[in-house]
Design an enzyme around this catalytic site. Sequence first.
Site, PDB file in Angstrom:
ATOM      1  N   GLN A   1       8.055 -69.419  59.236  1.00 50.84           N
ATOM      2  CA  GLN A   1       8.855 -69.673  58.031  1.00 50.84           C
ATOM      3  C   GLN A   1       7.939 -69.860  56.824  1.00 50.84           C
ATOM      4  O   GLN A   1       6.974 -70.611  56.874  1.00 50.84           O
ATOM      5  CB  GLN A   1       9.737 -70.922  58.261  1.00 50.84           C
ATOM      6  CG  GLN A   1      10.740 -71.185  57.164  1.00 50.84           C
ATOM      7  CD  GLN A   1      11.793 -70.090  57.023  1.00 50.84           C
ATOM      8  OE1 GLN A   1      12.158 -69.416  57.983  1.00 50.84           O
ATOM      9  NE2 GLN A   1      12.282 -69.896  55.809  1.00 50.84           N
TER      10      GLN A   1
ATOM     11  N   LYS B   1      18.668 -70.252  61.818  1.00 56.55           N
ATOM     12  CA  LYS B   1      18.136 -69.149  62.621  1.00 56.55           C
ATOM     13  C   LYS B   1      18.279 -69.462  64.110  1.00 56.55           C
ATOM     14  O   LYS B   1      18.678 -68.606  64.898  1.00 56.55           O
ATOM     15  CB  LYS B   1      16.667 -68.879  62.241  1.00 56.55           C
ATOM     16  CG  LYS B   1      16.538 -68.203  60.877  1.00 56.55           C
ATOM     17  CD  LYS B   1      15.116 -68.143  60.339  1.00 56.55           C
ATOM     18  CE  LYS B   1      15.147 -67.553  58.915  1.00 56.55           C
ATOM     19  NZ  LYS B   1      13.823 -67.432  58.290  1.00 56.55           N
TER      20      LYS B   1
ATOM     21  N   ASP C   1      10.368 -60.348  61.146  1.00 56.29           N
ATOM     22  CA  ASP C   1      10.556 -60.535  59.702  1.00 56.29           C
ATOM     23  C   ASP C   1      10.176 -59.272  58.922  1.00 56.29           C
ATOM     24  O   ASP C   1      10.497 -59.146  57.738  1.00 56.29           O
ATOM     25  CB  ASP C   1       9.680 -61.690  59.201  1.00 56.29           C
ATOM     26  CG  ASP C   1      10.478 -62.954  58.910  1.00 56.29           C
ATOM     27  OD1 ASP C   1      11.666 -62.833  58.563  1.00 56.29           O
ATOM     28  OD2 ASP C   1       9.897 -64.046  59.027  1.00 56.29           O
TER      29      ASP C   1
HETATM   30  N1  GUN Z   1      11.161 -67.684  53.382  1.00 52.41           N
HETATM   31  C1  GUN Z   1      12.067 -67.161  52.518  1.00 52.41           C
HETATM   32  N2  GUN Z   1      12.628 -66.061  53.061  1.00 52.41           N
HETATM   33  C2  GUN Z   1      12.072 -65.902  54.275  1.00 52.41           C
HETATM   34  C3  GUN Z   1      12.243 -64.942  55.317  1.00 52.41           C
HETATM   35  O1  GUN Z   1      13.032 -63.997  55.239  1.00 52.41           O
HETATM   36  N3  GUN Z   1      11.495 -65.135  56.425  1.00 52.41           N
HETATM   37  C4  GUN Z   1      10.605 -66.147  56.536  1.00 52.41           C
HETATM   38  N4  GUN Z   1       9.887 -66.226  57.648  1.00 52.41           N
HETATM   39  N5  GUN Z   1      10.416 -67.047  55.597  1.00 52.41           N
HETATM   40  C5  GUN Z   1      11.148 -66.915  54.475  1.00 52.41           C
END
Ligand code: GUN
Length: 279
Positions: A95, A51, A118
Amino acid sequence: MELIDGKAISQAIKDELKDKVSELKAKGIEGSLAVIQVGNDPASSVYVKNKKKACEYIGIGSVSYELPEDTTEEKLLGIIKELNADTSVIGILVQLPLPAGLSEDRVLNAIDPSKDVDGFHPVNVGKLVIGEDTFVSCTPAGVIELLKRSGVSIQGKHAVVIGRSNIVGKPMALLMLRENATVTVCHSKTADLKAIAKEADILIVAMGKPKFIDADYIKPGAVVIDVGIHRDSENKLCGDVDFDSVAPLASKITPVPGGVGPMTIAMLMANCVKSLLKR
Ligand code: GUN
């Protein structure tokens, strides 16, 4: 059978976003994504690194918080509060999964919905339900982009979504509905999954079971989207779909890796640019 190339499509999206970001920068509009990781789950560390790399690629800043496993909820909520107030921060991402003992609900609820890139905050989920423009969860948004950019028409088609998680299955079903598909949502308690899956023109699989969906679940000519990601017995990446069994029947299919996976981060970047545009 045609492969849907998520790697190429996500690259095209990131390149479009990169241009947009440099246009905005020229107008003095810029900001950073804040990425918070609690603990050191190895898969999460890889996602977080990717990311930050994507931010760098499209030209937005990123600030990262790598917090120890034993971080208290109070401490985490305090950091989110500061980031909510910080005008240089255009997106806040925590996350998941969080270590046991931290409430995912309370943490996600604490993020300012206007910075929730998100798309997990209940306000944004609610807006999606009623069809308002909002931040949408990145993986299902990525599936819609994959379909559109591969020339799959969605309107009037029977879409079957297998899986009902808050992050993928539920928003996926809502997005397909928004695109005027007729949508069926299946899950672990569904009776006769095979018969329902076999009716799908577009089958989207997000069930979390390695290579579960084989040719018996597929209508000839169906478009098959595989959201799963696992390691098989030979430690090779695989999805929820048994690719070798299904591919000969499908008109289009996403591979794993290189299908849905790369789209998640591309859509996160799209959400960041959307947030920048609103500043
Ligand atoms: N964990 C698994 N998929 C995601 C996601 O799309 N965003 C976040 N923040 N955590 C995750």
